[in-house]
Motif scaffolding. Structure first.
Motif, PDB file in Angstrom:
ATOM      1  N   GLY A 135      35.606  40.311 -17.922  1.00  0.00           N
ATOM      2  CA  GLY A 135      36.818  40.560 -18.690  1.00  0.00           C
ATOM      3  C   GLY A 135      37.879  39.570 -18.240  1.00  0.00           C
ATOM      4  O   GLY A 135      38.115  39.404 -17.054  1.00  0.00           O
ATOM      5  N   LYS A 177      41.860  38.007 -18.704  1.00  0.00           N
ATOM      6  CA  LYS A 177      43.236  38.119 -19.179  1.00  0.00           C
ATOM      7  C   LYS A 177      43.924  36.823 -18.781  1.00  0.00           C
ATOM      8  O   LYS A 177      43.930  36.472 -17.608  1.00  0.00           O
ATOM      9  CB  LYS A 177      43.897  39.322 -18.522  1.00  0.00           C
ATOM     10  N   SER A 178      44.477  36.096 -19.761  1.00  0.00           N
ATOM     11  CA  SER A 178      44.971  34.750 -19.455  1.00  0.00           C
ATOM     12  C   SER A 178      46.418  34.548 -19.882  1.00  0.00           C
ATOM     13  O   SER A 178      46.941  35.256 -20.737  1.00  0.00           O
ATOM     14  CB  SER A 178      44.096  33.705 -20.132  1.00  0.00           C
ATOM     15  N   SER A 179      47.032  33.551 -19.253  1.00  0.00           N
ATOM     16  CA  SER A 179      48.335  33.044 -19.667  1.00  0.00           C
ATOM     17  C   SER A 179      48.220  31.531 -19.731  1.00  0.00           C
ATOM     18  O   SER A 179      47.390  30.933 -19.051  1.00  0.00           O
ATOM     19  CB  SER A 179      49.430  33.486 -18.699  1.00  0.00           C
ATOM     20  N   PHE A 199      44.197  32.684 -15.336  1.00  0.00           N
ATOM     21  CA  PHE A 199      43.535  33.885 -15.831  1.00  0.00           C
ATOM     22  C   PHE A 199      43.022  34.735 -14.681  1.00  0.00           C
ATOM     23  O   PHE A 199      42.820  34.247 -13.574  1.00  0.00           O
ATOM     24  CB  PHE A 199      42.396  33.530 -16.790  1.00  0.00           C
ATOM     25  N   THR A 200      42.830  35.998 -14.978  1.00  0.00           N
ATOM     26  CA  THR A 200      42.188  36.918 -14.039  1.00  0.00           C
ATOM     27  C   THR A 200      40.822  37.253 -14.600  1.00  0.00           C
ATOM     28  O   THR A 200      40.643  37.396 -15.807  1.00  0.00           O
ATOM     29  CB  THR A 200      43.001  38.217 -13.846  1.00  0.00           C
ATOM     30  N   LYS A 255      42.317  35.768  -9.400  1.00  0.00           N
ATOM     31  CA  LYS A 255      43.072  34.841 -10.240  1.00  0.00           C
ATOM     32  C   LYS A 255      42.531  33.433 -10.106  1.00  0.00           C
ATOM     33  O   LYS A 255      42.244  32.973  -9.014  1.00  0.00           O
ATOM     34  CB  LYS A 255      44.545  34.841  -9.839  1.00  0.00           C
ATOM     35  N   VAL A 309      37.661  31.397 -22.618  1.00  0.00           N
ATOM     36  CA  VAL A 309      39.085  31.705 -22.729  1.00  0.00           C
ATOM     37  C   VAL A 309      39.628  30.840 -23.857  1.00  0.00           C
ATOM     38  O   VAL A 309      39.442  29.625 -23.852  1.00  0.00           O
ATOM     39  CB  VAL A 309      39.834  31.397 -21.411  1.00  0.00           C
TER      40      VAL A 309
END
Length: 171
Positions: A28, A30-32, A51-52, A83, A132
């Motif tokens: 899974g 989760k990115s910025s 991202f994590t 991270k 991603v």
């Protein structure tokens, strides 16, 4: 001799467990995303994705990852427990707005990528760990018309209006 045999079996079993634990199941992400927003004074656009990564199997941490963006491979930097960060540069003329897919590989799939490269096969055929996707809005590249050209055009227009009005008044 019997103790050495048992010890060697234990070492093999432990290494098998550790190698199995280093594979991320059901990742899974989760990115910025950050990028250069003003391209008027730079020659390249910088992209940074942080991202994590969370895996469904417990105990998988600090995985060495590799990324492929636009056909270029690069290592992924770990910046925390779960991270990671990927960064790359592109020339201003090549960097277009839109979606960028960052394919992430673990050590096993990265070895398959390198093997495909050596064999001359397509890297796209190798299954990645996860992908991603980031959206790049584009960078400001300056005004459509430079201020000098606009000022010269306004001066020319004012001069034309002034001379044509003068001609009408004197006639």
């Amino acid at each position: 001799m019997n103790a050495k045999f048992v010890l060697s079996i234990a070492v093999v079993a432990l290494s098998a467990c550790l190698s199995h634990a280093s594979t991320c199941n059901n990742p899974g992400v989760k990115s910025s995303f950050f990028s250069t927003s003003d391209a008027t004074i730079v020659s390249q656009i910088a992209f940074v994705t942080e991202f994590t990564l969370k895996c469904s199997n417990a105990g998988v941490e600090k995985l060495p990852l590799f990324a492929e963006v636009g056909g270029k491979l690069s290592p992924v930097v770990r910046v925390g427990d779960s991270k990671y960060q990927v960064s790359w540069n592109e020339d201003i003329k090549k960097a277009s707005s839109g979606r960028y897919n960052i394919r992430l590989f673990d050590e096993e799939s990265f070895a398959a990528v390198r093997k495909a490269q050596r064999a001359g096969d397509s890297v796209q055929s190798v299954k990645e760990l996860t992908t991603v996707t980031v959206n790049y809005p584009g960078a400001y590249k300056g005004p459509w018309i430079n201020s000098e050209i606009l000022a010269a055009g306004v001066v020319g227009l004012v001069a034309y209006v002034a001379f044509s009005t003068r001609t009408k008044l004197l006639a």
